[in-house]
Design a protein around this motif. Structure first.
Motif, PDB file in Angstrom:
ATOM      1  N   LYS A  48      45.209 -28.420  22.173  1.00  0.00           N
ATOM      2  CA  LYS A  48      45.561 -27.132  21.566  1.00  0.00           C
ATOM      3  C   LYS A  48      46.726 -26.462  22.299  1.00  0.00           C
ATOM      4  CE  LYS A  48      41.146 -25.828  19.531  1.00  0.00           C
ATOM      5  NZ  LYS A  48      40.169 -26.744  20.184  1.00  0.00           N
ATOM      6  N   GLU A 491      42.709 -25.042  27.024  1.00  0.00           N
ATOM      7  CA  GLU A 491      42.279 -25.136  25.623  1.00  0.00           C
ATOM      8  C   GLU A 491      41.771 -23.779  25.142  1.00  0.00           C
ATOM      9  OE1 GLU A 491      43.250 -28.666  24.263  1.00  0.00           O
ATOM     10  OE2 GLU A 491      41.420 -28.094  23.234  1.00  0.00           O
ATOM     11  N   GLN A 495      43.511 -21.462  22.345  1.00  0.00           N
ATOM     12  CA  GLN A 495      42.738 -21.151  21.147  1.00  0.00           C
ATOM     13  C   GLN A 495      42.690 -19.629  20.954  1.00  0.00           C
ATOM     14  OE1 GLN A 495      41.620 -23.249  18.977  1.00  0.00           O
ATOM     15  NE2 GLN A 495      40.528 -21.771  17.697  1.00  0.00           N
TER      16      GLN A 495
END
Ligand code: ZN
Ligand code: ZN
Ligand code: ZN
Ligand code: ZN
Ligand code: ZN
Ligand code: ZN
Length: 507
Positions: A48, A491, A495
């Protein structure tokens, strides 16, 4: 500025960074099928916090330009040099160029400094009663030149003027007629005719470079003397939601958004704000150069010579944290808050003096940790260099092979990378509004921090040849864990940025 789309047909000359060389020249698979699927899977599962990008050499960029030039030259039926000048004038927006060219050829060519008609190319000639406006030489026997505007100068002055523009000012595309306020562009042919071969070469290489400068999706790698360019399809507006870290083929890792060295997970705008603040407040915070502190228990002076922040007093054996000076035993606990800043709910929060003191305290909390990781990364590297020299000496006296100790190098790289990430988490946290999301972020930060300190500590262990295998196992295991913790943190912050979960404040 025009957006140039590379999607069409770029595969025939540019190859994906990770996609090259899967097949050898003969076309035979040298990887078995299983490996190949793994590679494809890895490619699809981009993390991500990672962005898609490609790295190009200057030759690849030149190739691409040549193809575009040829294409345009064929369509409008002109020399390649002219097509090139026109394309550069239109910042490589082929469609717009062709449309306007077809519509009003005369105007377009004049603006771009192109002379399509060979009969009209500027020539060096001798004219009667000539007087050069620059050097004031006059006579019938002087070679001189004028562009379509008619401003005539002697050969020597023209050459000197062009050489100055190219060699000193680094100009190429926008060199205008030497006459004041005349904006006719000097064409490539004229330049070739008037400057030395060396200067002309410089001119063409500058022209190639303008391609990258004109394209918002292409940036030169900022590493000194690096000639690669990176392509990443990120718009300025995306920078609030992601941190586009790219890695050049030269090894330099940088942010495509602002060009600074990698600053995951902090977004560019906060990085800029933070660096400004640190510059302004450098007086208040310059304590960090201090490498000795007193043991909080016996007051003995303790020097820090590695990156690890877990300190043990040689005198009283007290174990404490270099950053907060608190007991180390409590650092692994869930409730311990070395990384977290506890806002004090002071009674006199309304008086401005105590408010500004609280503000400063808060800033110093984050700054100290930010700066400490930077410092520690330096110390980790220094320590490794020392170890490396020691290993070299050991190799000579034992059967230890260099390959066997490569794991140390990799572990140091991991520690340094994670300290860089940690460093930026503190600048990120400084601008973060306190809520439940922040707590989760701080938990991830603490877990990564603890893991990094443990790995950093392993690197400080004495290396005994007969116990290398055992040390290697521990270092490798810990490195895997540390990388995993970094991934979790990155991550989650990435996010959160995508979801606009983080609320930023202006403290
Ligand atoms: Zn002159
Ligand atoms: Zn002129
Ligand atoms: Zn580079
Ligand atoms: Zn940036
Ligand atoms: Zn002590
Ligand atoms: Zn601490």
């Amino acid at each position: 500025m025009s957006d140039i789309d590379f999607d069409e047909g770029d595969d025939d000359f540019l190859y994906d960074e990770s996609g090259e060389d899967y097949l050898d020249e003969s076309g035979e698979d040298y990887l078995d099928e299983l490996d190949f699927t793994e590679i494809i899977q890895e490619k699809q599962e981009r993390k991500k916090y990672e962005v898609e990008y490609k790295v190009y050499s200057i030759e690849e960029i030149e190739d691409f330009q040549n193809k575009e030039i040829e294409h345009v030259a064929n369509i409008i039926g002109c020399f390649k040099e002219h097509a090139a000048t026109l394309l550069r004038h239109f910042k490589w927006n082929k469609e717009r160029l062709i449309e306007l060219y077809m519509d009003r050829t005369e105007e377009v060519t004049k603006e771009a400094g192109v002379i399509v008609d060979a009969q009209k190319l500027p020539k060096l000639i001798k004219v009667e009663d000539f007087c050069c406006d620059i050097c004031c030489d006059s006579g019938d026997d002087i070679e001189s030149l004028a562009l379509s505007c008619g401003h005539r100068f002697c050969k020597d002055c023209y050459s000197q003027y062009l050489t100055q523009k190219i060699k000193v000012e680094g100009e190429c595309r926008n060199i205008q007629c030497p006459s004041d306020a005349c904006n006719i562009i000097v064409d490539e042919n004229t330049i070739k005719m008037l400057v030395s071969e060396d200067t002309y070469h410089r001119y063409t290489s500058l022209l190639i470079r303008t391609y990258v400068d004109d394209n918002i999706f292409l940036h030169w790698c900022p590493a000194p003397n690096c000639e690669y360019a990176v392509e990443c399809k990120i718009h300025d507006s995306d920078l609030q939601r992601l941190v586009p870290t790219v890695k050049c083929k030269c090894g330099h890792q940088f942010c495509f958004g602002c060009g600074l060295p990698d600053h995951q997970p902090c977004i560019c705008s906060l990085v800029a704000k933070w660096l400004n603040k640190c510059r302004d407040d450098s007086e208040t915070a310059n304590w960090i150069s201090v490498n000795t502190k007193e043991c909080p228990k016996c007051k003995a002076s303790i020097e820090k010579n590695g990156g690890c922040n877990h300190m043990t007093c040689k005198k009283c054996k007290n174990e404490f944290c270099w950053v907060c000076m608190g007991p180390w035993s409590e650092h692994g606990n869930q409730w311990y808050t070395c990384n977290r800043f506890e806002e004090k709910t002071s009674v006199d929060a309304r008086d401005s003096q105590s408010r500004s003191r609280a503000k400063l305290e808060r800033y110093l909390h984050y700054y100290n940790r930010y700066a400490n990781h930077e410092q520690s990364a330096k110390l980790d590297t220094e320590l490794y260099e020392k170890t490396e020299r020691k290993m070299e000496r050991m190799q000579k006296s034992s059967e230890l092979s260099w390959i066997e100790v490569q794991f140390l190098k990799e572990a140091v790289e991991t520690v340094v990378q994670c300290r860089n990430t940690l460093k930026w988490t503190y600048s990120f946290a400084f601008y973060l509004q306190k809520d439940n999301q922040t707590t989760l972020f701080e938990d991830n930060q603490r877990d990564l921090e603890m893991a990094v300190e443990q790995l950093s500590e392993l690197l400080e262990e004495e290396i005994k040849p007969n116990r290398i295998a055992e040390l290697k196992q521990r270092v490798v295991d810990k490195s895997i864990y540390v990388k995993h913790r970094r991934e979790i943190l990155l991550e989650d912050t990435a996010q959160g940025l995508k979801e606009s979960r983080w609320v930023f404040i202006d403290p």
